[in-house]
Write a protein that holds these residues in place. Structure first.
Motif, PDB file in Angstrom:
ATOM      1  N   ILE A  14     -27.604 -65.814  14.941  1.00  0.00           N
ATOM      2  CA  ILE A  14     -26.504 -65.039  14.767  1.00  0.00           C
ATOM      3  C   ILE A  14     -26.309 -64.287  13.480  1.00  0.00           C
ATOM      4  O   ILE A  14     -26.339 -65.007  12.433  1.00  0.00           O
ATOM      5  N   ILE A  59     -26.205 -70.227  22.292  1.00  0.00           N
ATOM      6  CA  ILE A  59     -26.015 -68.858  22.430  1.00  0.00           C
ATOM      7  C   ILE A  59     -26.944 -68.096  21.496  1.00  0.00           C
ATOM      8  O   ILE A  59     -27.186 -68.853  20.356  1.00  0.00           O
ATOM      9  N   GLU A  94     -27.241 -61.682  18.710  1.00  0.00           N
ATOM     10  CA  GLU A  94     -26.340 -60.466  19.291  1.00  0.00           C
ATOM     11  C   GLU A  94     -27.298 -59.503  20.081  1.00  0.00           C
ATOM     12  O   GLU A  94     -27.049 -58.896  21.144  1.00  0.00           O
ATOM     13  N   ALA A 137     -21.386 -61.803  21.330  1.00  0.00           N
ATOM     14  CA  ALA A 137     -21.828 -63.121  21.100  1.00  0.00           C
ATOM     15  C   ALA A 137     -20.415 -64.045  20.905  1.00  0.00           C
ATOM     16  O   ALA A 137     -20.344 -64.978  21.510  1.00  0.00           O
ATOM     17  N   SER A 177     -19.333 -67.093  23.288  1.00  0.00           N
ATOM     18  CA  SER A 177     -19.294 -68.408  22.923  1.00  0.00           C
ATOM     19  C   SER A 177     -17.845 -68.851  23.157  1.00  0.00           C
ATOM     20  O   SER A 177     -17.504 -69.823  23.550  1.00  0.00           O
TER      21      SER A 177
END
Length: 271
Positions: free
Chosen positions: A129, A222, A225, A254, A258
């Motif tokens: 991320i 996750i 992006e 993202a 999440s």
């Protein structure tokens, strides 16, 4: 009575170090220090037991935010008064409130992930991320929902970045952050420790969120992006899941994704 310590020059070593800590993740990692700004965030850090190395403040800041100033001042090892112009130079925000702290990073836990993880916990793992605003929002949301912690790959942005700290609203002080290098290897280690790991993917053929047994002992992942999770990471997981969407959008932001996943993860019944 102790004489008030003052800083007045931009060339003062402490001011120069403050600017380096604000702008450089490498400097933060090497010195194990980071910067906090603002009355609420600094007071929250003091209340959360963060070790405050130095407090820089303006007289206006101390007068406008007396409770925060007293709390932070009592917790700081050293404090200095600075002129308003110097605070604006040293700070990261456009309109600083007059309280700025140099804080010590928490000690790194070098034990294996399988030892530090709660086997019955509920975790979110983030791979690569990059947006500090996204990471700050995820940390804030994870603390609000009561997650056991966040697992961050080496490719994630620095959680002590000033934008992350502001976005987390103090969550970074209290939420356990577990740092891993290679996410596929970490996934394998966690599977061997008995946890279930689900890769969140923008794929309508994957099982929909809400149809899988999440609950305790679960980690949801996750990805980046732009690129999502790496294929090796997806392959290492127990399974995949997707957030069902009725519209034409291919994926969600993202931080938004999440939040949805964490809600489901934390509301799922224990098993």
């Amino acid at each position: 009575m102790e004489r008030e310590k003052e800083l007045v020059s931009r060339e003062n070593p402490l001011i120069r170090r403050t600017r380096r800590l604000l702008s450089s993740a490498r400097t933060r990692r090497e010195e194990r220090l980071y910067i906090l700004e603002g009355a609420r965030l600094c007071a929250d850090a003091a209340a959360s037991g963060v070790r405050i190395d130095t407090l820089l403040y303006t007289h206006r800041g101390a007068q406008v935010y007396p409770e925060a100033f007293q709390r932070v001042s009592a917790a700081a090892a050293v404090r200095y008064a600075v002129p308003e112009a110097l605070m604006r130079y040293a700070a990261d925000t456009d309109s600083p409130q007059g309280l700025l702290c140099v804080c010590e990073m928490p000690a790194l836990d070098n034990r294996p992930l399988s030892v530090t993880i709660e086997k019955s916990g509920r975790y979110l793992a983030l791979e690569d991320i990059q947006d500090p605003a996204n990471l700050g929002t995820v940390i804030r949301t994870a603390e609000a929902f009561g997650l056991s912690g966040l697992i961050l790959s080496a490719g994630c942005c620095d959680p002590f970045n000033p934008k992350v700290l502001r976005g987390s609203m103090g969550g970074v002080f209290r939420l356990p952050l577990l740092f891993v290098g290679d996410m596929p290897a970490a996934v394998q280690e966690l599977r061997e420790a008995g946890l279930r790991l689900f890769a969140c993917v923008p794929d309508r053929s994957a099982p929909a969120l809400g149809t899988l047994p999440l609950g305790m002992g679960t980690v949801c992942l996750i990805g980046n992006e732009g690129n999502g999770l790496r294929e090796e990471t997806i392959a290492a997981c127990t399974g995949r899941l997707t957030i069902p969407m009725a519209g034409r959008a291919e994926s969600l932001n993202a931080a938004m994704a999440s939040g949805i996943v964490m809600w489901e993860l934390c509301s799922a019944s224990p098993e």
